[in-house]
Design a protein around this motif. Structure first.
Motif, PDB file in Angstrom:
ATOM      1  N   ALA A 168      -8.718  15.485  -7.166  1.00 28.44           N
ATOM      2  CA  ALA A 168      -9.492  14.276  -7.406  1.00 28.44           C
ATOM      3  C   ALA A 168      -8.960  13.567  -8.653  1.00 28.44           C
ATOM      4  O   ALA A 168      -8.776  12.350  -8.666  1.00 28.44           O
ATOM      5  CB  ALA A 168     -10.968  14.621  -7.576  1.00 28.44           C
TER       6      ALA A 168
ATOM      7  N   ARG B 211      -3.129   0.405  -9.318  1.00 27.39           N
ATOM      8  CA  ARG B 211      -3.836  -0.835  -9.576  1.00 27.39           C
ATOM      9  C   ARG B 211      -3.036  -1.738 -10.518  1.00 27.39           C
ATOM     10  O   ARG B 211      -2.904  -2.930 -10.299  1.00 27.39           O
ATOM     11  CB  ARG B 211      -5.212  -0.545 -10.181  1.00 27.39           C
TER      12      ARG B 211
ATOM     13  N   SER C  57      -2.329  -0.900  -3.364  1.00 26.97           N
ATOM     14  CA  SER C  57      -3.536  -0.216  -2.911  1.00 26.97           C
ATOM     15  C   SER C  57      -3.144   1.130  -2.336  1.00 26.97           C
ATOM     16  O   SER C  57      -2.000   1.328  -1.935  1.00 26.97           O
ATOM     17  CB  SER C  57      -4.240  -1.036  -1.831  1.00 26.97           C
ATOM     18  N   ILE C  58      -4.095   2.022  -2.274  1.00 26.89           N
ATOM     19  CA  ILE C  58      -3.770   3.327  -1.710  1.00 26.89           C
ATOM     20  C   ILE C  58      -4.634   3.644  -0.495  1.00 26.89           C
ATOM     21  O   ILE C  58      -5.822   3.356  -0.468  1.00 26.89           O
ATOM     22  CB  ILE C  58      -3.869   4.455  -2.752  1.00 26.89           C
ATOM     23  N   ILE C  59      -3.965   4.176   0.509  1.00 31.89           N
ATOM     24  CA  ILE C  59      -4.670   4.713   1.662  1.00 31.89           C
ATOM     25  C   ILE C  59      -4.731   6.211   1.470  1.00 31.89           C
ATOM     26  O   ILE C  59      -3.703   6.846   1.231  1.00 31.89           O
ATOM     27  CB  ILE C  59      -3.938   4.382   2.971  1.00 31.89           C
ATOM     28  N   LEU C  60      -5.922   6.716   1.521  1.00 28.64           N
ATOM     29  CA  LEU C  60      -6.121   8.113   1.179  1.00 28.64           C
ATOM     30  C   LEU C  60      -6.326   8.979   2.414  1.00 28.64           C
ATOM     31  O   LEU C  60      -7.065   8.621   3.320  1.00 28.64           O
ATOM     32  CB  LEU C  60      -7.351   8.249   0.283  1.00 28.64           C
ATOM     33  N   ALA C  61      -5.651  10.106   2.430  1.00 29.58           N
ATOM     34  CA  ALA C  61      -5.848  11.064   3.503  1.00 29.58           C
ATOM     35  C   ALA C  61      -5.949  12.463   2.917  1.00 29.58           C
ATOM     36  O   ALA C  61      -5.394  12.728   1.847  1.00 29.58           O
ATOM     37  CB  ALA C  61      -4.694  10.998   4.493  1.00 29.58           C
ATOM     38  N   THR C  62      -6.657  13.333   3.585  1.00 32.58           N
ATOM     39  CA  THR C  62      -6.759  14.714   3.139  1.00 32.58           C
ATOM     40  C   THR C  62      -6.357  15.644   4.275  1.00 32.58           C
ATOM     41  O   THR C  62      -6.598  15.363   5.446  1.00 32.58           O
ATOM     42  CB  THR C  62      -8.194  15.055   2.691  1.00 32.58           C
TER      43      THR C  62
ATOM     44  N   LEU D 145     -10.499  16.607  -1.796  1.00 32.13           N
ATOM     45  CA  LEU D 145     -11.010  15.895  -2.961  1.00 32.13           C
ATOM     46  C   LEU D 145     -12.063  16.709  -3.688  1.00 32.13           C
ATOM     47  O   LEU D 145     -12.466  16.381  -4.801  1.00 32.13           O
ATOM     48  CB  LEU D 145     -11.619  14.561  -2.538  1.00 32.13           C
ATOM     49  N   THR D 146     -12.492  17.753  -3.038  1.00 32.34           N
ATOM     50  CA  THR D 146     -13.528  18.588  -3.624  1.00 32.34           C
ATOM     51  C   THR D 146     -12.996  19.367  -4.815  1.00 32.34           C
ATOM     52  O   THR D 146     -13.736  19.717  -5.714  1.00 32.34           O
ATOM     53  CB  THR D 146     -14.068  19.553  -2.555  1.00 32.34           C
TER      54      THR D 146
ATOM     55  N   GLN E  20      -4.380   6.177  -8.669  1.00 30.97           N
ATOM     56  CA  GLN E  20      -5.126   4.932  -8.476  1.00 30.97           C
ATOM     57  C   GLN E  20      -4.944   3.995  -9.679  1.00 30.97           C
ATOM     58  O   GLN E  20      -4.721   2.796  -9.524  1.00 30.97           O
ATOM     59  CB  GLN E  20      -6.603   5.267  -8.297  1.00 30.97           C
TER      60      GLN E  20
ATOM     61  N   VAL F 103      -5.600  11.946  -8.038  1.00 31.16           N
ATOM     62  CA  VAL F 103      -5.757  10.702  -7.275  1.00 31.16           C
ATOM     63  C   VAL F 103      -6.246   9.580  -8.195  1.00 31.16           C
ATOM     64  O   VAL F 103      -5.821   8.431  -8.076  1.00 31.16           O
ATOM     65  CB  VAL F 103      -6.720  10.884  -6.082  1.00 31.16           C
TER      66      VAL F 103
ATOM     67  N   THR G 161       0.833  -1.207   0.000  1.00 33.43           N
ATOM     68  CA  THR G 161       0.000   0.000   0.000  1.00 33.43           C
ATOM     69  C   THR G 161       0.862   1.249   0.000  1.00 33.43           C
ATOM     70  O   THR G 161       1.946   1.263   0.561  1.00 33.43           O
ATOM     71  CB  THR G 161      -0.914   0.052   1.234  1.00 33.43           C
TER      72      THR G 161
END
Lengths: 352, 352
Positions: free
Chosen positions: A76, A87, A92-97, A70-71, A83, A79, A62
């Motif tokens: 977005a 893939r 896999s990605i763990i997403l944080a903002t 993400l707004t 992604q 990302v 990960t």
DNA sequence: CTGTTAGCGCATTCAT
DNA sequence: ATGAATGCGCTAACAG
């Protein structure tokens, strides 16, 4: 609950080591056992536990991803690019903002690090001085900066030339005949891009010996933008062109100008930065500096993969940007008096 | 590399159990050791490994999130809401996207499950029949559907009343005087929302004894939308209103109509679905059914947390939607045939 | 209040 | 080609 490797071994009538070898293809396995294991796995719906695997291997599949928000379609989209590449690399990605907040940013990075991510892709508030970055470097975790410029000597980064492109954009605005150009910027503290873009603006204006206005700093996704703009345009001698550090800001600005009874670009020219898709769908389309956001994310992930594989390739720090002129950027109508020394004033807007 | 709990114990002069207890606050600890542990942790920059922790506890603090795409602001916004609630609950999210493809969707879910996520929040292509959902249920993993309707009896879901709101919207279009109303939809196979919204459309038309047109199915983010729309409006007796199953589609449609020389809403009314922020910034604003996307994500995460805590509260399946009328939705004025000829030459760029 | 012990699920020696 | 044993970092009994 979920079947473990031991359950599979029991059912297949072999040891868990053999199953492990089957899973990883590390050695050759007898055809008979191979078939029994495959069948057992299938019947039990077994999926190897990533966490057991990670604990043993001391590394995960990960990667941590930190973006301000993400707004904003810019992030977005990046990302999404990350992604896609992740893939295809089986990660896999763990997403944080961070919400544009350096404190949250640091906390989020600490959390990501706790997840033993194999690497990080980050868009920081400030790529140069960042508590989050200190954390990462002291942990020795590989990372790639995204949208931030490369920090000092180390660490690859994927970005665009924020300052240079902002300068180009400003030059185009000047060429169109504008002499009084304002700059609305997201707070510098929450976005180094914003600051760099403002720098490009000042450089261009100074080179043209035009007045540099102080930045109108606003909260990026806050509600103060409209008020700031409204105040600017209800004062005497308002600017004929408004540059915004992001497209979102530009759209907000345009909506405000409309409410003030001003039309774009007839009364005021507006240009943004980012090149979000919807900007191009407007009529007139939003003038902007387009960045290849999806590609930038994709490339950042690719770069991180290379780094994780030990191949330290040189990073193409800047991806190409593209000026989208015309549309909301046109020749000023009401400032003929102040632009009499402008020999390009007669250009048509769609020549830009 | 990173310090482990044993390193901390050694430096603090105690056993790793005590450190563990310190970390989890499970029991009282002597003031002296407590201080030494705190100091050791601080000095070494120790962060407990989520991996080791998860392996032992048999559960993680991570939840899997699957959405079709991040490029659609609807999903990006819902993920932002999920993220906000997750953070305040001390959870991390692993993000996956399906690209509207049921096969990728299944694969992504399998991968998520392999990460031992404690729960899942999903926007599926089809909430009713889904290989991914079968996987989840056989694994016994808690989940919450988002944007999909609740499946059968079980499993909470957060959505809006897609069919009902589409019906309301269509009724409003009919009330405005439209009689020939077309529906552009994302492929039903990749979005059950699309299908439900079309159903609402048909219900309203049938109730009004108006002709129901077959859905114009398009690839959601593909490039075929423009061609489909162009064909529709270059045939005889084109519709006076165009309903689109998403705002993005509506924006694409409007751009196409502009290229055809048609003005919105003078020649054609257009309405979308979703209520993306930029739609409201347009001039005229996009008529649509607004969903509280951020709240929906937030609520989905809250619901999942409740579920994980063993508190099975009843889910408010539908969050309130809001019709945004006016703007691109107006009274039909005249036949398309005449207006096309009249408008081709004289349209102004800011007429949108 | 604290140390000891025993796994969690898996990959990986070292044997065989 | 396969089993047995070991340990990754951590928590949770179970003593003391």
């Amino acid at each position: 609950m979920a079947a473990t490797i031991i359950d599979v071994a029991n059912r297949a009538g072999c040891s868990k080591s053999t199953v492990s070898r089957f899973l990883n293809g590390s050695t050759v396995i007898a055809e008979g056992t191979r078939a029994r294991i495959a069948q057992a796995i299938d019947e039990m719906g077994f999926r190897p536990s990533e966490i057991g695997r990670s604990l043993k291997r001391r590394l995960t599949q990960t990667v941590g991803v930190l973006v301000p928000s993400l707004t904003n379609p810019v992030f977005a989209s990046s990302v999404a690019g990350i992604q896609a590449q992740a893939r295809s690399a089986g990660r896999s990605i763990i997403l944080a903002t961070s919400d544009y907040d350096p404190d949250i940013e640091k906390e989020a990075v600490a959390n990501l690090l706790g997840h033993n991510v194999s690497g990080l892709i980050l868009t920081l508030c400030n790529g140069v001085s960042s508590a989050a970055l200190d954390l990462i470097e002291s942990a020795g975790c590989p990372f790639v900066l995204l949208f931030n410029d490369a920090v000092g000597s180390n660490g690859p980064a994927i970005s665009v030339d924020n300052e240079g492109s902002a300068r180009e954009l400003t030059e185009a605005v000047i060429s169109a005949g504008h002499r009084r150009i304002a700059f609305v910027a997201a707070h510098f503290a929450s976005s180094d891009r914003s600051r760099l873009r403002y720098c490009g603006y000042t450089t261009a204006l100074e080179a043209a010996a035009l007045p540099v206005l102080p930045p109108l700093e606003v909260h990026f996704e806050g509600g103060d933008t409209s008020a700031v703009i409204a105040e600017l345009f209800t004062q005497p001698d308002p600017p004929t062109a408004l540059l915004c550090s992001t497209d979102i800001l530009a759209l907000t600005a345009m909506a405000t100008l409309r409410d003030l009874g001003l039309t774009v670009p007839n009364d005021v020219s507006v240009a943004g930065f980012d090149g979000i898709g919807l900007g191009a769908m407007l009529s007139p389309p939003l003038a902007t500096v387009a960045q290849p956001t999806w590609d930038m994310g994709f490339e950042a992930m690719r770069l991180l993969s290379e780094q994780l594989a030990g191949r330290m390739i040189s990073a193409p720090a800047y991806l190409p940007h593209a000026l989208r002129l015309g549309g909301t950027l046109a020749v000023p109508k009401r400032s003929i008096a102040t632009s009499m020394n402008n020999n390009k004033a007669g250009r048509k807007s769609d020549e830009l």
